[in-house]
Design a protein around this motif. Structure first.
Motif, PDB file in Angstrom:
ATOM      1  N   MET A  56      73.680 153.759  56.640  1.00 45.64           N
ATOM      2  CA  MET A  56      74.693 152.663  56.468  1.00 45.64           C
ATOM      3  C   MET A  56      75.903 152.812  57.231  1.00 45.64           C
ATOM      4  SD  MET A  56      74.256 151.437  52.672  1.00 45.64           S
ATOM      5  CE  MET A  56      75.384 150.001  52.714  1.00 45.64           C
ATOM      6  N   ASN A  85      71.729 157.778  51.264  1.00 48.53           N
ATOM      7  CA  ASN A  85      71.681 157.582  49.870  1.00 48.53           C
ATOM      8  C   ASN A  85      70.776 156.381  49.735  1.00 48.53           C
ATOM      9  OD1 ASN A  85      72.857 159.396  48.532  1.00 48.53           O
ATOM     10  ND2 ASN A  85      74.957 158.725  48.943  1.00 48.53           N
ATOM     11  N   VAL A  86      70.322 155.496  50.506  1.00 49.78           N
ATOM     12  CA  VAL A  86      69.411 154.325  50.174  1.00 49.78           C
ATOM     13  C   VAL A  86      68.093 154.882  49.655  1.00 49.78           C
ATOM     14  CG1 VAL A  86      68.512 152.236  51.150  1.00 49.78           C
ATOM     15  CG2 VAL A  86      70.880 152.949  51.847  1.00 49.78           C
ATOM     16  N   GLU A  87      67.600 154.514  48.379  1.00 49.44           N
ATOM     17  CA  GLU A  87      66.513 154.969  48.098  1.00 49.44           C
ATOM     18  C   GLU A  87      65.524 153.724  48.106  1.00 49.44           C
ATOM     19  OE1 GLU A  87      66.675 157.999  44.472  1.00 49.44           O
ATOM     20  OE2 GLU A  87      68.619 156.733  44.337  1.00 49.44           O
ATOM     21  N   ASP A  89      62.407 151.915  48.886  1.00 51.34           N
ATOM     22  CA  ASP A  89      61.419 152.317  49.487  1.00 51.34           C
ATOM     23  C   ASP A  89      60.991 151.591  50.609  1.00 51.34           C
ATOM     24  OD1 ASP A  89      59.265 153.078  46.565  1.00 51.34           O
ATOM     25  OD2 ASP A  89      60.460 154.225  47.893  1.00 51.34           O
ATOM     26  N   ILE A 105      67.354 161.776  50.860  1.00 54.07           N
ATOM     27  CA  ILE A 105      68.342 161.363  49.957  1.00 54.07           C
ATOM     28  C   ILE A 105      69.476 162.217  49.812  1.00 54.07           C
ATOM     29  CG2 ILE A 105      68.826 159.778  47.862  1.00 54.07           C
ATOM     30  CD1 ILE A 105      66.400 158.793  49.265  1.00 54.07           C
TER      31      ILE A 105
END
Lengths: 123, 631
Positions: A56, A85-87, A89, A105
């Motif tokens: 991001m 931190n974007v989890e 999938d 992460i």
């Protein structure tokens, strides 16, 4: 043994400073770029051993940078680990498809684990 | 005396039946007799006269001839059955004889014979003939007397004259008399005939009348029969009329009944219709009815609103066309409509974008009695833009929260780690170490909370996709056990892995999530056990594979068991007593949710205070054919 060069492209100054300290303490050669475009260029010039890429970011987001890196002959051999931190999938899958060598992460890995992961990826 | 006379009348009349011959014939017969009498008498008389005056043999011959003629004639007449005539002839002869004798002899002898003869003839003859003889005798006497008195003529001449004078008028008289009687007889005869005719006529008429009467009787019988039939028909007709009247009455009643029913049914229908209409109109979603030709048949208020038709023009053809255009050209639903119309299943379009608005659609085929709408499609359009935006903002929130919350926390943690590393070198700064530890601890905890919350949010919103795949539980459990071994060893707990003899035990599940669950159970077990053994046991059945985590820890009271798997639970009886190392109380809740989303079950099998607890979860056995989606 030469120190491994780690290049982090991350727009958040708080985190970038933290990682710099962390990796430096663990004996890594560490460089940071807050701007994705600048970072992209620097990868080409500096040729690090590993790129840590946030997703991001303003202007070019991580996936776009990844695509460019992997499209460029000069840089596609360099392992790229997404550090985010974007989890999601889907995002993870996308990154893998685009050629990311790892997906980490930030909040799930404590500092030691992070270093371990990176060390592993360098091998 | 009279009877004898009638009897001789009969003999005389035997040959003649006045009924069988007509008047003319009778007259002829009677004239014939008269002539015969006259003739025979004349002959006889003449012969006798001759005999007397010249009693020669010639006169005797003449007499004999006359007698012979008489006899022959008599016989012939007898033969012809005219006996009466025979008798009269004989009598005539006797007269002649008497006359002869008179003229031959003295008068007294002759008169004597006449005196004898007269009564005899009265007896034997008809009255008329007797009368004739008497008159003749009287006339003769008169003549005789006269001429004798006169003394002019001879006896013989007198006799002749007397004879002529007697016979001629008497014959004429007889003839006349006969004529008169004949006339009377004829009249009588004619009257008789008339009477006969009349009688015949009468008889005929009587016969006719009787025939007519018979006919009439017959007719009368027939008439009475018809009458009876008529009477019975009449009574039948009356019955029918009566029945008809009754039926009419019933008909009126059932008609009234039906009308009442129709009324109430109509009322019901109106109510239903009103209800239906108001339901459709109050729906906050657009409903459009499309007929089998693809034309808009009906739409509710929301549908008109959707295409921007003012209320005044609702239900107009223009409005319908507007809707039609919207559906066909703008939303491009025709192919879906056709697809739906041909099948019996509904077509759902969860999301359709048009001009920055999001729509959720459902199309259903119409089966109806109405031929127009049968085969048509009901289109339900819901504007979910608001919802979508909300979802988006939720997503955005999640993403942002995910990022914005965790970034600083990660930084804190990282810095704390680095700091502690810095301080490591300086062993004297124990307080500083503690400070750093606290910082690290706090940031860890905070991160844990944030992570849990975010994960839970995502899970509950169904945002987290599950990678259901063939997963070997044996290997996975081994992995998790190995990871937790250091922790167990630190607490001096025994960690046992009981696995069955199979090489693999596969389930259909997401490896990461299952690992997460096992991790959660194991770390709970380790945390709540101060001493003893923690066992991870795998078992398999036909349908599912079960993983059990047994510990010899503090156990969970009955009270706490009740809401063990609820949100924000901590297995402490006293709400105020918080478990300092326990982070959020979401662990079991999340674990249960995850397992259930993978079609499994997570339960607390048993727990005894101070003895320990057994947690178990099961997942469906992996089958080649089953490609289940998460619930």
């Amino acid at each position: 043994m030469t120190k491994k060069k780690i290049h982090l492209i991350e727009d958040d100054p708080l985190l970038s400073r933290m990682y710099e300290r962390l990796f430096t303490i663990h004996d890594f050669d560490f460089m940071v770029d807050l701007d994705s475009q600048v970072g992209l260029e620097r990868v080409k010039t500096e040729k690090p051993d590993l790129v840590l890429l946030d997703i991001m970011m303003p202007n070019l987001n991580g996936l776009e940078v990844l695509k460019l890196l992997k499209a460029d002959d000069a840089t596609k051999a360099i392992p790229v680990v997404m550090i985010t931190n974007v989890e999601d999938d889907d995002t993870q899958k996308q990154a893998e498809e685009l050629g990311a060598d790892g997906y980490l992460i930030k909040s799930r890995f404590d500092p030691d684990e992070t270093v371990e992961y990176v060390t592993k990826k360098l091998k | 005396m009279i009877r004898l006379g009638a009897y001789f009348d009969q003999i005389l009349n035997a040959g003649i039946d006045p009924q069988s011959v007509d008047a003319a014939e009778l007259r002829r017969i009677k004239f014939f007799y008269a002539y015969i009498f006259i003739g025979i008498f004349a002959c006889g008389g003449s012969a006798l006269v001759l005999l007397m005056s010249q009693p020669t043999g010639f006169s005797y011959i003449a007499l004999i001839i006359t007698l012979t003629i008489l006899v022959v004639l008599g016989l012939v007449l007898r033969f012809l059955k005219r006996t009466d005539v025979v008798v009269q002839l004989l009598l005539s002869f006797f007269f002649a004889l008497a006359w002869f004798i008179l003229i031959q002899s003295e008068t007294t002898t002759g008169i004597f014979w006449l005196y004898v003869y007269a009564p005899i003839s009265a007896l034997l003859l008809r009255r008329q003939v007797a009368l004739f003889w008497i008159i003749a005798f009287a006339v003769w006497i008169a003549f005789l007397g006269t001429f004798s008195w006169l003394g002019t003529t001879t006896y013989e001449e007198v006799q002749v004259y007397a004879f002529v004078a007697t016979f001629l008028p008497i014959s004429l008289f007889m003839v006349a008399y006969r004529r008169i009687t004949e006339k009377a007889e004829r009249e009588v005869y004619e009257k008789d005939i008339q009477l006969k005719e009349l009688t015949q006529k009468l008889e005929a008429e009587l016969a006719f009348a009787s025939r007519s009467k018979q006919q009439l009787d017959g007719l009368s019988v027939a008439l009475s029969k018809q009458n009876k039939k008529l009477t019975s028909s009449k009574s039948a007709l009356l019955n029918l009329l009566e029945d008809a009247r009754q039926l009419e009455g019933e008909l009126k009643r059932s008609k009234a009944n039906v009308e009442k029913q129709v009324e109430s049914r109509t009322r019901e229908l109106s109510l239903e219709r009103a209800r239906l209409a108001s339901t459709l109109e109050s729906l906050p979603i657009a409903v459009v009815l499309i007929d089998k030709n693809g034309k808009v048949a009906d739409a509710n208020d929301k549908a008109y609103e959707l295409v921007g038709v003012p209320e005044a023009h609702h239900a107009s053809r223009v409005a319908h066309r507007k809707i039609s255009t919207f559906i066909d050209k703008k939303l491009q639903l025709m192919k879906f409509i056709q697809q739906c119309s041909n099948s019996t299943a509904c077509v759902m379009i969860p999301e359709l974008t048009y001009k920055d608005e999001f729509y959720k659609l459902a199309l259903g085929p119409v089966e109806s009695q109405d031929s127009d709408t049968n085969g048509g499609v009901v289109v339900v359009i819901e504007n979910i833009t608001a919802q979508k935006l909300l979802d988006r903002s939720k997503d955005e929130f999640l993403m942002i929260a995910s990022h914005e919350l965790r970034t600083p926390l990660t930084a804190i943690r990282g810095d704390a780690a680095v700091l502690s590393k810095y301080i490591e070198k300086d062993m004297n700064k124990k307080d500083a170490q503690e400070l750093v530890q606290d910082i690290r601890g706090s940031s860890d905890r905070l991160l844990g909370v944030v992570n849990d919350y975010l994960e839970l949010s995502s899970l509950e919103q169904g945002k987290i996709p599950f990678n259901l795949q063939r997963l070997d539980m044996i290997a996975l459990c081994q992995q998790v056990i190995d990871e937790n071994r250091p922790l167990a060893t630190d607490k001096k707990l025994k960690l046992v892995y009981k696995k069955p003899r199979n090489r693999t035990l596969c389930v259909q599940a997401d490896p990461t999530r299952v690992a997460q669950v096992i991790q959660n159970l194991l770390s709970n077990a380790i945390h709540y056990t101060q001493k003893g053994t923690i066992t991870l046991e795998l078992s398999a059945s036909e349908e599912k594979i079960t993983c059990r985590v047994k510990d010899t820890g503090v156990g969970i009271s009955k009270f706490s068991q009740k809401n063990l798997f609820d949100k924000f639970n901590q297995a402490q009886d006293n709400l105020l007593t918080r478990d300092p190392e326990r982070s959020t109380g979401l662990g079991l809740y999340i674990a249960k949710l995850l397992i259930e989303k993978m079609h499994g079950h997570l339960v607390l099998e048993s727990s005894v205070l101070k003895k320990g607890s057994v947690f178990a979860f099961s997942l469906p056995v992996y089958r080649n054919e089953t490609k289940k989606k998460p619930t």
